[in-house]
Write a protein that holds these residues in place. Structure first.
Motif, PDB file in Angstrom:
ATOM      1  N   GLU A   6      -5.157  -7.793  -3.364  1.00 23.75           N
ATOM      2  CA  GLU A   6      -4.493  -6.513  -3.630  1.00 23.75           C
ATOM      3  C   GLU A   6      -3.105  -6.748  -4.182  1.00 23.75           C
ATOM      4  OE1 GLU A   6      -6.620  -5.567   0.478  1.00 23.75           O
ATOM      5  OE2 GLU A   6      -5.410  -7.205  -0.314  1.00 23.75           O
ATOM      6  N   CYS A  22      -6.800  -3.928  -6.865  1.00 21.37           N
ATOM      7  CA  CYS A  22      -7.534  -4.917  -6.074  1.00 21.37           C
ATOM      8  C   CYS A  22      -8.539  -5.586  -6.997  1.00 21.37           C
ATOM      9  CB  CYS A  22      -8.227  -4.258  -4.901  1.00 21.37           C
ATOM     10  SG  CYS A  22      -9.303  -5.359  -3.967  1.00 21.37           S
ATOM     11  N   TRP A  36     -10.908   1.647  -0.424  1.00 22.14           N
ATOM     12  CA  TRP A  36      -9.573   1.443   0.142  1.00 22.14           C
ATOM     13  C   TRP A  36      -9.527   2.022   1.550  1.00 22.14           C
ATOM     14  CZ3 TRP A  36      -5.855  -1.467  -2.049  1.00 22.14           C
ATOM     15  CH2 TRP A  36      -5.949  -1.740  -3.419  1.00 22.14           C
ATOM     16  N   ARG A  38      -6.669   2.086   5.107  1.00 24.18           N
ATOM     17  CA  ARG A  38      -5.280   1.834   5.459  1.00 24.18           C
ATOM     18  C   ARG A  38      -5.128   1.790   6.974  1.00 24.18           C
ATOM     19  NH1 ARG A  38      -2.152   7.507   3.849  1.00 24.18           N
ATOM     20  NH2 ARG A  38      -2.858   8.728   5.660  1.00 24.18           N
ATOM     21  N   TYR A  93      -2.453  -1.247   3.252  1.00 23.89           N
ATOM     22  CA  TYR A  93      -3.628  -0.769   2.534  1.00 23.89           C
ATOM     23  C   TYR A  93      -4.535  -1.959   2.209  1.00 23.89           C
ATOM     24  CZ  TYR A  93      -1.657   3.871   2.086  1.00 23.89           C
ATOM     25  OH  TYR A  93      -1.164   5.126   2.361  1.00 23.89           O
ATOM     26  N   CYS A  95      -8.308  -3.272   0.575  1.00 30.54           N
ATOM     27  CA  CYS A  95      -9.477  -2.930  -0.225  1.00 30.54           C
ATOM     28  C   CYS A  95     -10.684  -3.699   0.303  1.00 30.54           C
ATOM     29  CB  CYS A  95      -9.267  -3.214  -1.701  1.00 30.54           C
ATOM     30  SG  CYS A  95      -9.271  -4.950  -2.172  1.00 30.54           S
TER      31      CYS A  95
END
Length: 122
Positions: A6, A22, A36, A38, A93, A95
């Protein structure tokens, strides 16, 4: 296997925008859904958005309207455009990608990136 990297995180003021990227690399027969998630401090990891290989997005209800997920299959890259950020969007965050390593695979495997920090100041 597939590796995900990312980029694009950082510090932004409330009301600002960021675009996360990403990129997937490695030996995969195919990469299917990418997404995604978080995780804010002290909270569980939560879904932000998923996008199918065909480009159909699925958003968590709370993320609709300000976040846009997209992908470029030629680059094996998924993006997350985040607009009108608020301090509550502060999180790491991550991915992920579902992939198969051969045509004979009957189920998908999942890879995760290492995460990128997004901090929104008020």
């Amino acid at each position: 296997q597939v590796q995900l990297v990312e980029s694009g995180g950082g510090l932004v003021q409330a009301g600002g925008s960021l675009t996360l990227s990403c990129a997937a690399s490695g030996n995969a027969f195919s990469i299917d859904d990418m997404g995604w998630y978080r995780q804010a401090p002290g909270k569980q990891r939560e879904l932000v958005a998923i996008i199918t290989r065909g480009g159909s997005p699925i958003y968590a209800d709370s993320m609709k309207g300000r976040f846009t997920i997209s992908r470029d299959n030629s680059k094996n890259t998924v993006y997350l455009r985040m607009n009108n950020l608020v301090p509550e969007d502060t999180a790491v965050y991550y991915c992920n990608a579902d992939f198969r390593i051969s045509s004979s695979d009957t189920s998908f495997r999942r890879a995760w990136g290492q995460g990128t920090q997004v901090t929104v100041s008020s």
